[in-house]
Design an enzyme around this catalytic site. Structure first.
Site, PDB file in Angstrom:
ATOM      1  N   GLU A  64      -0.451  -6.089  -3.410  1.00 52.31           N
ATOM      2  CA  GLU A  64      -0.617  -6.602  -4.770  1.00 52.31           C
ATOM      3  C   GLU A  64      -0.847  -8.105  -4.819  1.00 52.31           C
ATOM      4  OE1 GLU A  64       1.755  -4.718  -3.642  1.00 52.31           O
ATOM      5  OE2 GLU A  64       1.970  -2.906  -4.852  1.00 52.31           O
ATOM      6  N   GLY A  94       9.760  -2.496   6.216  1.00 54.70           N
ATOM      7  CA  GLY A  94       9.314  -1.764   7.384  1.00 54.70           C
ATOM      8  C   GLY A  94      10.296  -0.706   7.827  1.00 54.70           C
ATOM      9  N   GLU A 154       5.369  -4.310  12.554  1.00 54.64           N
ATOM     10  CA  GLU A 154       5.670  -5.664  13.025  1.00 54.64           C
ATOM     11  C   GLU A 154       6.491  -6.311  11.922  1.00 54.64           C
ATOM     12  OE1 GLU A 154       5.938  -9.258  12.770  1.00 54.64           O
ATOM     13  OE2 GLU A 154       3.783  -9.281  12.359  1.00 54.64           O
ATOM     14  N   CYS A 192       4.855 -14.805  10.801  1.00 55.84           N
ATOM     15  CA  CYS A 192       5.915 -14.060  11.478  1.00 55.84           C
ATOM     16  C   CYS A 192       6.305 -14.720  12.789  1.00 55.84           C
ATOM     17  CB  CYS A 192       5.482 -12.623  11.713  1.00 55.84           C
ATOM     18  SG  CYS A 192       3.837 -12.473  12.416  1.00 55.84           S
TER      19      CYS A 192
END
Length: 505
Positions: free
Chosen positions: A182, A241, A260, A297
């Site tokens: 989004e 996740g 990940e 990350c």
């Protein structure tokens, strides 16, 4: 031109339920919400496509993938314009990310044409072997089927619609259904238009790719639970996740979830490196922390340093560099709010000193820097969790033995870094076995925020850095996530796909 629609197996589909984008600049736009019904149509189309695409030749797939790259480049100016407005990322960053995305597609096309990734093996028959003859056995890798991909908030191109997971799956021969994020629906649609054009140009089955725009969490749930989906690629938060991973393994037919999930990416600064070039390392660390407003990350959020006479100079240099850093926009209001909340929580922790603090605006971020000791850091789980933003923690160690204690206790990481001079090698060598067990990538005298796309790269690591320690989401080895080995025993070559006959003969 943006339509606000989904791309479902070759058709641009609208629906009455809408959501509004939240761009960093410019007016909001209306986009169709995803639904479970649209997911089903997209996945059914992917399954239909698999019966031809999964058995296409490597050269056909390579041509298709290169055409996607060409069509993305052809829309480059518009993609950058929309992407900058949606995310607040600067034009240079978006252009660079597009270059990475199309470069990755072309690299994968070259890679599959070589055929090495198939791990072909042939054990010839030994009919006169005693006590039993050996059959003729050949081994190859085959695509698993339709793959679900979740767009990432922090990479609107490289880890989203046509990013690493999609490129890997298509290279393997797997159709893809993408759930758009989004945060950048317009960027996602423009890239989907490029893929759609490539499908038509190459005469591919239209179900080989679909984009279902964001909406409620039920859309993602419907995607991973669909019985025809055979694997999932995801880049995002640990909480999100893990929820999807649990759905994948609780299905009647469990499927692999290649998630990940992030990392604090600890850096270990050894005494001789600290003494000889501590201030340069401090400046480099500060720059890496602030790159992209810390929304990577691989952001090196923790610096572990043996306390001593040079530590104060290191801290002062890092502090000055972070204080001088300007405010940068964050990708979404939600990410900015989470960054403020995490920073405030760390500031309130016992035994933590705030060295750099700032009041962030609604969607802007400036750096935070904290210092604590190793004993406090180890006992406090909150200090070991990833903060998505330009926040760094200096952890003072009493000695090198304590550095080993920390390395033993840290969770799985995407990266671990060591800063060493030659005089540190003997001590650093003792640490390496611990770091190899904890990270997918180990660096020396550098910072992990650049992830090279190449054959040798690993972007993954032990949980919670990722959900599959044997996989990578970057580099050509990523293709293997969406393949499975098949042995052919006494199978006439005439029954095997034509594109494999020469290699298996």
């Amino acid at each position: 031109m943006l339509t606000g629609c989904h791309l479902i197996a070759g058709k641009w589909v609208d629906n009455t339920q809408k959501f509004q984008s939240t761009p960093y600049s410019g007016d909001a736009s209306s986009y169709s919400c995803g639904t479970a019904e649209l997911i089903d149509k997209a996945v059914q189309g992917a399954e239909d496509a698999f019966m031809s695409f999964g058995w296409s030749s490597r050269s056909e797939r390579a041509t298709f993938i290169r055409k996607i790259a060409e069509e993305i480049d052809a829309r480059g100016a518009e993609i950058t314009k929309v992407g900058c407005a949606e995310t607040g990322l600067p034009e240079m960053r978006l252009n660079g990310e597009r270059g990475r995305t199309v470069g990755q597609l072309r690299l994968f096309a070259d890679h599959i044409e070589k055929g090495d990734y198939l791990d072909l093996a042939h054990d010839k028959a030994i009919p006169d072997r005693a006590p039993l003859p050996r059959p003729d056995i050949r081994l190859s890798q085959r695509p698993v089927g339709p793959v679900a991909v979740f767009g990432a908030s922090n990479f609107p191109l490289a880890f989203s619609t046509a990013g690493g997971d999609t490129a890997s799956a298509l290279a393997a021969g797997c159709p893809v259904v993408v759930k758009g994020h989004e945060a950048h629906p317009g960027t996602a649609e423009l890239v989907a238009q490029a893929i759609d054009a490539a499908i038509k140009s190459c005469g591919m089955h239209p179900g080989v790719f679909s984009l279902v725009q964001g909406g409620s969490r039920e859309v993602g749930t419907a995607l991973v639970k669909h019985p025809l989906i055979k694997a999932v690629g995801f880049t995002g938060s640990l909480a999100g996740g893990r929820a999807l991973f649990d759905l994948c393994v609780s299905r009647p037919e469990p499927i692999p979830f290649f998630g990940e999930l992030g990392s604090v990416n600890p850096s270990f600064l050894f005494p001789n490196a600290l003494a000889s070039r501590g201030e340069a390392i401090a400046a480099g660390w500060a720059g890496s922390l602030c790159m992209g407003a810390g929304q990577f990350c691989t952001n090196p959020g923790v610096m572990l340093v043996v306390d001593g006479p040079d530590t104060d100079a290191f801290i002062a240099k890092a502090k000055g560099a972070l204080e001088a850093a300007g405010e940068q926009p964050m990708l979404t209001d939600g990410i900015a709010a989470a960054y403020r909340a995490s920073s405030a929580k760390i500031a309130d922790e016992a035994g933590v000193e705030e060295l750099v603090g700032t009041a962030c605006t609604t969607r802007g971020a400036k750096p935070y820097m904290f210092v604590t000791d190793a004993a406090n850091w180890l006992k406090n789980k909150e200090l070991q969790e990833e903060v998505f933003g330009p926040l760094g923690i200096v952890v003072k160690l009493e000695n090198l033995d304590q550095m080993h204690d920390v390395a033993k206790q840290i969770e799985g990481q995407l990266t671990c870094s060591v800063h060493v001079d030659a005089a540190d090698y003997a001590d650093a060598r003792k640490l390496m076995p611990l770091l190899e067990r904890k990270a997918g990538r180990v660096l020396a005298n550098g910072f992990p925020t650049g992830v090279e796309v190449c054959d040798a790269m690993v972007h993954g690591g032990p949980y919670p850095a990722s959900t599959n320690f044997g996989a990578t989401s970057v580099g050509t080895m990523a293709i293997r996530r969406f393949l499975r080995p098949v042995s052919y025993q006494d199978i006439p070559l005439e029954l095997v796909s034509s594109f494999e006959v020469e290699e298996m003969a």
